[in-house]
Design an enzyme around this catalytic site. Structure first.
Site, mmCIF file in Angstrom:
data_model
loop_
_atom_site.group_PDB
_atom_site.id
_atom_site.type_symbol
_atom_site.label_atom_id
_atom_site.label_comp_id
_atom_site.label_asym_id
_atom_site.label_seq_id
_atom_site.Cartn_x
_atom_site.Cartn_y
_atom_site.Cartn_z
ATOM 1 N N ASN A 80 -0.109 -9.770 -10.497
ATOM 2 C CA ASN A 80 0.467 -10.087 -9.189
ATOM 3 C C ASN A 80 -0.482 -11.065 -8.503
ATOM 4 O OD1 ASN A 80 1.433 -10.140 -6.579
ATOM 5 N ND2 ASN A 80 0.848 -8.029 -6.100
ATOM 6 N N TRP A 81 -0.069 -12.315 -8.452
ATOM 7 C CA TRP A 81 -0.967 -13.351 -7.913
ATOM 8 C C TRP A 81 -0.984 -13.353 -6.377
ATOM 9 C CZ3 TRP A 81 0.182 -18.272 -11.411
ATOM 10 C CH2 TRP A 81 -0.097 -17.938 -12.751
ATOM 11 N N LYS A 82 -0.106 -12.566 -5.778
ATOM 12 C CA LYS A 82 -0.007 -12.487 -4.309
ATOM 13 C C LYS A 82 0.093 -13.892 -3.702
ATOM 14 C CE LYS A 82 -2.634 -8.253 -4.527
ATOM 15 N NZ LYS A 82 -3.259 -7.177 -3.772
ATOM 16 N N HIS A 130 5.981 -3.498 -3.092
ATOM 17 C CA HIS A 130 4.508 -3.518 -3.103
ATOM 18 C C HIS A 130 3.998 -2.988 -1.766
ATOM 19 C CE1 HIS A 130 0.397 -4.989 -3.157
ATOM 20 N NE2 HIS A 130 0.519 -5.053 -4.469
ATOM 21 N N GLU A 145 1.769 -3.954 0.158
ATOM 22 C CA GLU A 145 1.565 -4.972 1.203
ATOM 23 C C GLU A 145 2.892 -5.314 1.877
ATOM 24 O OE1 GLU A 145 -0.591 -7.672 -1.333
ATOM 25 O OE2 GLU A 145 -2.220 -6.221 -1.403
ATOM 26 N N GLU A 167 0.377 2.740 -7.375
ATOM 27 C CA GLU A 167 -0.740 1.997 -6.797
ATOM 28 C C GLU A 167 -1.233 2.720 -5.546
ATOM 29 O OE1 GLU A 167 -0.579 -2.377 -8.050
ATOM 30 O OE2 GLU A 167 0.690 -2.191 -6.293
ATOM 31 N N GLY A 195 -7.271 -3.859 -3.942
ATOM 32 C CA GLY A 195 -8.115 -4.917 -3.398
ATOM 33 C C GLY A 195 -9.396 -4.414 -2.753
ATOM 34 N N SER A 199 -7.376 -2.211 -8.165
ATOM 35 C CA SER A 199 -8.690 -2.660 -8.628
ATOM 36 C C SER A 199 -8.903 -2.455 -10.133
ATOM 37 C CB SER A 199 -9.805 -1.985 -7.816
ATOM 38 O OG SER A 199 -9.700 -2.340 -6.445
ATOM 39 N N GLY A 204 -3.936 -7.203 -9.484
ATOM 40 C CA GLY A 204 -3.982 -8.226 -8.442
ATOM 41 C C GLY A 204 -5.127 -9.189 -8.689
ATOM 42 N N GLY A 205 -6.254 -8.944 -8.024
ATOM 43 C CA GLY A 205 -7.393 -9.868 -8.054
ATOM 44 C C GLY A 205 -7.782 -10.362 -9.444
HETATM 45 C C1 PEP Z 1 -1.916 -5.255 -6.592
HETATM 46 O O1 PEP Z 1 -1.813 -6.215 -5.862
HETATM 47 O O2 PEP Z 1 -0.892 -4.731 -7.024
HETATM 48 C C2 PEP Z 1 -3.260 -4.771 -6.930
HETATM 49 C C3 PEP Z 1 -3.352 -3.667 -7.615
HETATM 50 O O3 PEP Z 1 -4.330 -5.515 -6.496
HETATM 51 P P1 PEP Z 1 -5.871 -5.376 -6.986
HETATM 52 O O4 PEP Z 1 -5.823 -5.334 -8.496
HETATM 53 O O5 PEP Z 1 -6.539 -6.595 -6.466
HETATM 54 O O6 PEP Z 1 -6.403 -4.108 -6.418
#
Ligand code: PEP
Length: 252
Positions: A10-12, A96, A98, A168, A174, A214, A235-236
């Protein structure tokens, strides 16, 4: 039952079209010849075409980060299922945290988005997960149950073949805090039990449940070896081709 792992990035709200093309090409190169897991990348809407060009002819699926349920019309700022399909999308993330936290997403709208994705033959990743305060007050299971039941309302067992659940925990997204493999496994097993009640054992055994929060190259293997963790939503670490490829390969 052996479920094939599914890792999605997920590049957000990161990367321009040119940067997306480059990142997608880097991921493709890093995963050349690897076929032990399903892989998707989810760039921002405006980068779908560029990333899609770089992925053409590969097994890496192009996904979107959201979808609207109407076909067209006066819905400023939204993107329709048909637009996603025409842009080469094969998958989409809905619900998600967010979106839930910052954009008013509810279980009801998640459910509408899920149905729109399925009606357009997209694979849909439905995200659920508790806040830190909810974990601290021991209501994780109630929260996740409500999200799973509300998000999947009206979905048939046959439709579940195209659905992935992403667990999640919001406190792990994050933040660098990861749920321990045991903490994650407990909730994954709980979700699978809910799916068993709702859809029957065959469907529950086949549905993939990703962990997200994470996930990094150095913690992925321990998470992915848990019996009910069937992949990751990243994500990251999905923004660096080599890191993402290592996570994909950590599943076996
Ligand atoms: C996500 O955006 O779904 C996520 C899990 O982010 P991160 O891996 O950065 O915690």
């Amino acid at each position: 039952m052996a479920r094939r792992k599914f890792i999605a990035g997920n590049w957000k709200m990161n990367k321009t079209p040119d940067e997306s093309r480059e990142l997608a090409a880097g991921i493709r190169k890093a995963l050349e010849g690897y076929d032990k897991a399903d892989v998707a990348v989810c760039p921002p809407f405006v980068c779908l075409a560029a990333a899609g060009e770089a992925l053409k002819g590969s097994n890496i699926l192009l996904g979107a980060q959201n979808i609207y349920w109407e076909k067209s019309g006066a819905f400023t700022g939204e993107v329709s299922p048909g637009m996603l399909v025409a842009s080469g999308c094969k998958a989409v993330i809905v619900g998600h945290s967010e979106r839930r936290q910052f954009f008013g997403e509810t279980d009801e709208t998640v459910n509408k988005r899920l149905k729109a994705g399925l009606a357009n033959k997209l694979k849909v990743i439905v995200c659920v997960g508790e806040l830190l305060s909810e974990r601290q007050t021991n209501v994780t299971e109630q929260v996740v149950k409500k999200q799973v039941e509300g998000g999947l309302a009206g979905i048939t067992p046959a439709e579940m073949a195209e659905v992935t659940i992403a667990y999640e925990p919001v406190w792990a997204i994050g933040t660098g805090l990861t749920a321990s493999p045991q903490q994650a496994q407990e909730v994954h097993a709980f979700i699978r039990a809910l799916l068993r009640q709702k859809f029957g054992a065959g469907t529950a055994d086949a549905v993939r449940i990703q962990y997200g929060g994470s996930v990094k190259a150095d913690n992925a293997a321990k998470l992915l070896e848990q019996p009910d963790i069937d992949g990751a939503l990243v994500g990251g670490a999905s923004l660096v081709a080599g890191d993402f490829a290592q996570i994909v390969k950590a599943g076996g």
